[in-house]
Design a protein around this motif. Sequence first.
Motif, PDB file in Angstrom:
ATOM      1  N   HIS A  18       0.793  -1.230   0.000  1.00 30.47           N
ATOM      2  CA  HIS A  18       0.000   0.000   0.000  1.00 30.47           C
ATOM      3  C   HIS A  18       0.821   1.274   0.000  1.00 30.47           C
ATOM      4  CE1 HIS A  18      -2.666  -3.133   1.796  1.00 30.47           C
ATOM      5  NE2 HIS A  18      -3.438  -2.652   0.861  1.00 30.47           N
ATOM      6  N   LEU A  19       0.346   2.236  -0.803  1.00 34.80           N
ATOM      7  CA  LEU A  19       0.879   3.591  -0.794  1.00 34.80           C
ATOM      8  C   LEU A  19      -0.196   4.449  -0.129  1.00 34.80           C
ATOM      9  CD1 LEU A  19       1.940   3.879  -4.553  1.00 34.80           C
ATOM     10  CD2 LEU A  19       3.388   3.179  -2.638  1.00 34.80           C
ATOM     11  N   ILE A  20       0.150   5.110   0.968  1.00 32.26           N
ATOM     12  CA  ILE A  20      -0.852   5.849   1.737  1.00 32.26           C
ATOM     13  C   ILE A  20      -0.557   7.345   1.677  1.00 32.26           C
ATOM     14  CG2 ILE A  20      -1.866   6.156   4.030  1.00 32.26           C
ATOM     15  CD1 ILE A  20      -0.548   3.131   4.359  1.00 32.26           C
ATOM     16  N   CYS A  21      -1.512   8.122   1.156  1.00 29.44           N
ATOM     17  CA  CYS A  21      -1.306   9.568   1.048  1.00 29.44           C
ATOM     18  C   CYS A  21      -1.633  10.241   2.370  1.00 29.44           C
ATOM     19  CB  CYS A  21      -2.157  10.158  -0.075  1.00 29.44           C
ATOM     20  SG  CYS A  21      -1.922  11.943  -0.202  1.00 29.44           S
ATOM     21  N   LEU A  22      -0.665  10.996   2.898  1.00 28.09           N
ATOM     22  CA  LEU A  22      -0.853  11.687   4.174  1.00 28.09           C
ATOM     23  C   LEU A  22      -1.716  12.930   4.008  1.00 28.09           C
ATOM     24  CD1 LEU A  22       2.844  11.470   5.411  1.00 28.09           C
ATOM     25  CD2 LEU A  22       0.901  10.218   6.364  1.00 28.09           C
ATOM     26  N   GLY A  23      -1.897  13.355   2.753  1.00 26.35           N
ATOM     27  CA  GLY A  23      -2.701  14.548   2.507  1.00 26.35           C
ATOM     28  C   GLY A  23      -4.183  14.240   2.474  1.00 26.35           C
ATOM     29  N   CYS A  24      -4.586  13.297   1.624  1.00 28.05           N
ATOM     30  CA  CYS A  24      -6.019  13.048   1.419  1.00 28.05           C
ATOM     31  C   CYS A  24      -6.451  11.665   1.912  1.00 28.05           C
ATOM     32  CB  CYS A  24      -6.367  13.196  -0.059  1.00 28.05           C
ATOM     33  SG  CYS A  24      -5.531  12.023  -1.136  1.00 28.05           S
ATOM     34  N   GLY A  25      -5.512  10.863   2.377  1.00 32.11           N
ATOM     35  CA  GLY A  25      -5.877   9.558   2.924  1.00 32.11           C
ATOM     36  C   GLY A  25      -6.102   8.478   1.882  1.00 32.11           C
ATOM     37  N   LYS A  26      -5.866   8.824   0.612  1.00 28.71           N
ATOM     38  CA  LYS A  26      -6.055   7.841  -0.455  1.00 28.71           C
ATOM     39  C   LYS A  26      -5.067   6.684  -0.290  1.00 28.71           C
ATOM     40  CE  LYS A  26      -4.919   8.920  -4.734  1.00 28.71           C
ATOM     41  NZ  LYS A  26      -4.971   9.740  -5.955  1.00 28.71           N
ATOM     42  N   VAL A  27      -5.549   5.466  -0.542  1.00 28.30           N
ATOM     43  CA  VAL A  27      -4.687   4.290  -0.463  1.00 28.30           C
ATOM     44  C   VAL A  27      -4.605   3.648  -1.835  1.00 28.30           C
ATOM     45  CG1 VAL A  27      -4.386   2.011   0.575  1.00 28.30           C
ATOM     46  CG2 VAL A  27      -5.318   3.885   1.939  1.00 28.30           C
ATOM     47  N   VAL A  28      -3.390   3.512  -2.346  1.00 29.24           N
ATOM     48  CA  VAL A  28      -3.200   2.898  -3.657  1.00 29.24           C
ATOM     49  C   VAL A  28      -2.446   1.585  -3.459  1.00 29.24           C
ATOM     50  CG1 VAL A  28      -2.117   3.177  -5.926  1.00 29.24           C
ATOM     51  CG2 VAL A  28      -3.185   5.140  -4.807  1.00 29.24           C
ATOM     52  N   GLU A  29      -2.838   0.580  -4.205  1.00 26.39           N
ATOM     53  CA  GLU A  29      -2.170  -0.716  -4.088  1.00 26.39           C
ATOM     54  C   GLU A  29      -1.081  -0.851  -5.141  1.00 26.39           C
ATOM     55  OE1 GLU A  29      -5.327  -3.564  -4.402  1.00 26.39           O
ATOM     56  OE2 GLU A  29      -5.808  -3.290  -2.284  1.00 26.39           O
ATOM     57  N   PHE A  30      -0.035  -1.532  -4.783  1.00 31.09           N
ATOM     58  CA  PHE A  30       0.980  -1.831  -5.785  1.00 31.09           C
ATOM     59  C   PHE A  30       1.582  -3.194  -5.484  1.00 31.09           C
ATOM     60  CE2 PHE A  30       5.140  -1.557  -3.731  1.00 31.09           C
ATOM     61  CZ  PHE A  30       4.809  -0.985  -2.508  1.00 31.09           C
ATOM     62  N   SER A  31       2.132  -3.808  -6.503  1.00 29.72           N
ATOM     63  CA  SER A  31       2.848  -5.068  -6.272  1.00 29.72           C
ATOM     64  C   SER A  31       4.078  -5.109  -7.167  1.00 29.72           C
ATOM     65  CB  SER A  31       1.945  -6.268  -6.554  1.00 29.72           C
ATOM     66  OG  SER A  31       1.408  -6.174  -7.838  1.00 29.72           O
ATOM     67  N   TYR A  32       5.153  -5.634  -6.629  1.00 29.24           N
ATOM     68  CA  TYR A  32       6.399  -5.765  -7.381  1.00 29.24           C
ATOM     69  C   TYR A  32       6.960  -7.157  -7.184  1.00 29.24           C
ATOM     70  CZ  TYR A  32       6.796  -0.784  -8.377  1.00 29.24           C
ATOM     71  OH  TYR A  32       6.584   0.463  -8.836  1.00 29.24           O
ATOM     72  N   ASN A  33       7.454  -7.717  -8.250  1.00 32.26           N
ATOM     73  CA  ASN A  33       7.985  -9.069  -8.155  1.00 32.26           C
ATOM     74  C   ASN A  33       9.311  -9.138  -7.417  1.00 32.26           C
ATOM     75  OD1 ASN A  33       5.864 -10.271  -9.439  1.00 32.26           O
ATOM     76  ND2 ASN A  33       6.712  -9.908 -11.468  1.00 32.26           N
ATOM     77  N   PHE A  34      10.037  -8.003  -7.371  1.00 35.27           N
ATOM     78  CA  PHE A  34      11.354  -8.064  -6.726  1.00 35.27           C
ATOM     79  C   PHE A  34      11.235  -8.456  -5.250  1.00 35.27           C
ATOM     80  CE2 PHE A  34      10.426  -3.612  -5.666  1.00 35.27           C
ATOM     81  CZ  PHE A  34      10.851  -3.556  -4.353  1.00 35.27           C
ATOM     82  N   LEU A  35      10.036  -8.254  -4.681  1.00 34.48           N
ATOM     83  CA  LEU A  35       9.850  -8.636  -3.282  1.00 34.48           C
ATOM     84  C   LEU A  35       9.945 -10.149  -3.104  1.00 34.48           C
ATOM     85  CD1 LEU A  35       7.092  -6.068  -2.402  1.00 34.48           C
ATOM     86  CD2 LEU A  35       9.374  -6.160  -1.408  1.00 34.48           C
ATOM     87  N   ASP A  36       9.587 -10.885  -4.147  1.00 33.24           N
ATOM     88  CA  ASP A  36       9.738 -12.343  -4.092  1.00 33.24           C
ATOM     89  C   ASP A  36      11.216 -12.721  -4.018  1.00 33.24           C
ATOM     90  OD1 ASP A  36       7.036 -12.800  -4.134  1.00 33.24           O
ATOM     91  OD2 ASP A  36       6.953 -12.859  -6.325  1.00 33.24           O
ATOM     92  N   ASP A  37      12.042 -11.982  -4.772  1.00 33.35           N
ATOM     93  CA  ASP A  37      13.491 -12.220  -4.728  1.00 33.35           C
ATOM     94  C   ASP A  37      14.025 -11.911  -3.328  1.00 33.35           C
ATOM     95  OD1 ASP A  37      13.434 -12.880  -7.373  1.00 33.35           O
ATOM     96  OD2 ASP A  37      14.004 -10.886  -8.078  1.00 33.35           O
TER      97      ASP A  37
END
Length: 159
Positions: free
Chosen positions: A99-118
């Motif tokens: 999750h990417l969490i905006c401190l300004g408006c509280g919006k939460v965006v999801e992301f995924s990256y394969n490098f985390l598996d590595d």
Amino acid sequence: MKKSVIMTTLKKKIRERNYKFTMQRQIILQAFLDSKENHLSAEDVFALIHDSNPDIGLATVYRSLELFTSLELVKKLDFGDGRNRYELNDHNLAHSHHHLICLGCGKVVEFSYNFLDDLKKKVKKENAFNIVDYQLKFYGYCSVCEKNNLVQRKKILAR
Ligand SMILES: [Zn+2]
Ligand SMILES: [Zn+2]
């Protein structure tokens, strides 16, 4: 993954743990499947189902979400604004995300990256530690808030 397939999986998991797959529990889980927003508070769920199911109270929603959390059907998330959100556990979905969490408006965006598996493999190899779950949260400002911040900073400088 199809909604009906996910629901069947959730139903199976509830029954495996000797809980009943009640109509109320199904309605609450369906709210997660039907909602465009993945991260719902108990109040959000209540608002989503209330019109068509006025007999399900907020207390029931709370209790069900706690049960689902203990059964690992949903994850309880804390985005730092004092309100718990819940989302369907990644194990029930196809992908793992963060999750990417905006401190300004509280919006939460999801992301995924394969490098985390590595990274997981590296940790396992170098630390003899088998990671089964992890959550990554980045706090910052979304593009809209970042723009507003810049405008405000310029205003302050121009004074
Ligand atoms: Zn923002
Ligand atoms: Zn999420």
